[in-house]
Design an enzyme around this catalytic site. Structure first.
Site, PDB file in Angstrom:
ATOM      1  N   SER A  13       0.834  -1.211   0.000  1.00 32.88           N
ATOM      2  CA  SER A  13       0.000   0.000   0.000  1.00 32.88           C
ATOM      3  C   SER A  13       0.868   1.261   0.000  1.00 32.88           C
ATOM      4  O   SER A  13       0.489   2.283  -0.579  1.00 32.88           O
ATOM      5  CB  SER A  13      -0.995   0.003   1.161  1.00 32.88           C
ATOM      6  OG  SER A  13      -0.342   0.144   2.395  1.00 32.88           O
ATOM      7  N   MET A  90      10.813  -6.863   4.243  1.00 34.16           N
ATOM      8  CA  MET A  90      11.042  -7.486   5.551  1.00 34.16           C
ATOM      9  C   MET A  90      12.416  -8.144   5.658  1.00 34.16           C
ATOM     10  O   MET A  90      12.523  -9.316   6.050  1.00 34.16           O
ATOM     11  CB  MET A  90       9.937  -8.535   5.816  1.00 34.16           C
ATOM     12  CG  MET A  90       8.532  -7.981   5.765  1.00 34.16           C
ATOM     13  SD  MET A  90       8.276  -6.659   6.959  1.00 34.16           S
ATOM     14  CE  MET A  90       8.107  -7.633   8.437  1.00 34.16           C
ATOM     15  N   ARG A  91      13.440  -7.394   5.336  1.00 34.54           N
ATOM     16  CA  ARG A  91      14.770  -7.974   5.273  1.00 34.54           C
ATOM     17  C   ARG A  91      15.819  -6.893   5.547  1.00 34.54           C
ATOM     18  O   ARG A  91      15.650  -5.757   5.122  1.00 34.54           O
ATOM     19  CB  ARG A  91      14.958  -8.435   3.826  1.00 34.54           C
ATOM     20  CG  ARG A  91      15.626  -9.720   3.629  1.00 34.54           C
ATOM     21  CD  ARG A  91      15.386 -10.206   2.211  1.00 34.54           C
ATOM     22  NE  ARG A  91      14.313 -11.172   2.201  1.00 34.54           N
ATOM     23  CZ  ARG A  91      14.438 -12.409   2.658  1.00 34.54           C
ATOM     24  NH1 ARG A  91      15.579 -12.830   3.115  1.00 34.54           N
ATOM     25  NH2 ARG A  91      13.421 -13.232   2.636  1.00 34.54           N
ATOM     26  N   ILE A  93      19.185  -4.948   4.850  1.00 33.49           N
ATOM     27  CA  ILE A  93      19.974  -4.719   3.631  1.00 33.49           C
ATOM     28  C   ILE A  93      21.434  -5.073   3.926  1.00 33.49           C
ATOM     29  O   ILE A  93      22.001  -4.649   4.929  1.00 33.49           O
ATOM     30  CB  ILE A  93      19.845  -3.245   3.196  1.00 33.49           C
ATOM     31  CG1 ILE A  93      18.378  -2.877   2.931  1.00 33.49           C
ATOM     32  CG2 ILE A  93      20.713  -2.953   1.972  1.00 33.49           C
ATOM     33  CD1 ILE A  93      17.710  -3.617   1.790  1.00 33.49           C
ATOM     34  N   ASN A 107      13.717   4.141   4.642  1.00 34.10           N
ATOM     35  CA  ASN A 107      12.761   3.112   5.060  1.00 34.10           C
ATOM     36  C   ASN A 107      11.641   3.793   5.829  1.00 34.10           C
ATOM     37  O   ASN A 107      11.844   4.851   6.423  1.00 34.10           O
ATOM     38  CB  ASN A 107      13.472   2.102   5.968  1.00 34.10           C
ATOM     39  CG  ASN A 107      12.536   1.012   6.464  1.00 34.10           C
ATOM     40  OD1 ASN A 107      11.729   0.472   5.691  1.00 34.10           O
ATOM     41  ND2 ASN A 107      12.616   0.671   7.753  1.00 34.10           N
ATOM     42  N   HIS A 109       8.916   3.024   8.948  1.00 30.15           N
ATOM     43  CA  HIS A 109       8.694   2.080  10.038  1.00 30.15           C
ATOM     44  C   HIS A 109       7.506   2.555  10.884  1.00 30.15           C
ATOM     45  O   HIS A 109       7.419   3.737  11.215  1.00 30.15           O
ATOM     46  CB  HIS A 109       9.964   1.992  10.906  1.00 30.15           C
ATOM     47  CG  HIS A 109       9.821   0.996  12.004  1.00 30.15           C
ATOM     48  ND1 HIS A 109       9.937  -0.369  11.801  1.00 30.15           N
ATOM     49  CD2 HIS A 109       9.528   1.148  13.325  1.00 30.15           C
ATOM     50  CE1 HIS A 109       9.738  -1.000  12.941  1.00 30.15           C
ATOM     51  NE2 HIS A 109       9.485  -0.107  13.887  1.00 30.15           N
TER      52      HIS A 109
END
Ligand code: GRF
Length: 196
Positions: A13, A90-91, A93, A107, A109
């Site tokens: 989204s 979901m990882r 970097i 990012n 959050h």
């Protein structure tokens, strides 16, 4: 116009909000690539609807992170991407991508960092009983939600909020905030007079 890539793992989204802002012109950047580490994710469907190229991959088909990040880097270079927005990727970097995009990767959050980093930030906030939580956009470094903060917005937690309700409130704020912050980061000159 700068080419940007969005990395997502799920619904996408926020990816959608970024694409919409780009199409409307409020974000002066072109979304040139979606990178997705979950081949069935809804984000991919969204990209297809807008004709945005996608690199979807299964990490388990690679020997390690360096191997799939090398391939991601190739795709980013092919698409001449200059900036990356992580949106529900979901990882962590790895050094392969970080060394090339440090200071050029943000990012989003769903908490007021440094509170509630990592997974299930919304559940963590509810569990802690805080009166307000929020959203943070930050530059990406090698930690878990630890890079320099660019912008935050607060969201009130009401007594009857469930995870779903609070998530909806947070998403609404994210969709407004993230494209604006990306626009600002891309178009505000740095102290050296350069752009990101
Ligand atoms: C967002 O809440 C974002 O803050 C977090 O992951 C969620 C992604 O949602 N990092 P969506 O895939 O953009 O809908």
């Amino acid at each position: 116009m700068k080419n940007i890539a969005v990395f997502a793992s799920g619904s996408g989204s926020n990816f959608q909000a970024i694409v919409d802002a780009s199409e409307s012109g409020s974000l002066e950047a072109k979304v040139s690539l979606l990178v997705c580490d979950r081949p069935g994710a809804k984000a991919i469907e969204r990209a297809e609807k807008h004709g945005i190229p996608t690199f979807a991959f299964s990490p388990k088909e690679y020997p390690d992170k360096e191997a799939f990040e090398t391939e991601i880097l190739n795709k980013l270079e092919e698409a001449e991407v200059e900036f990356i927005a992580l949106a529900g990727y979901m990882r962590l970097i790895g050094p392969m991508l970080l060394s090339r995009f440090e200071g050029k990767m943000v990012n989003i959050h769903p908490s007021l960092l440094p509170a509630f980093p990592g997974k299930d930030a919304i559940g963590q906030a509810l569990e802690a009983g805080v009166p307000e939580t929020g959203v943070t956009v930050h530059f990406v470094d090698n930690g878990m939600d630890t890079g320099p903060i660019v912008e935050q917005a607060t969201v009130q937690v009401d007594e009857n909020d469930t995870v779903e309700i609070l998530q909806q409130k947070i998403h609404k704020i994210e969709h407004e905030l993230y494209p604006k912050v990306i626009q600002d980061v891309l178009h505000t000159p740095t102290e050296k007079g350069e752009f990101v």
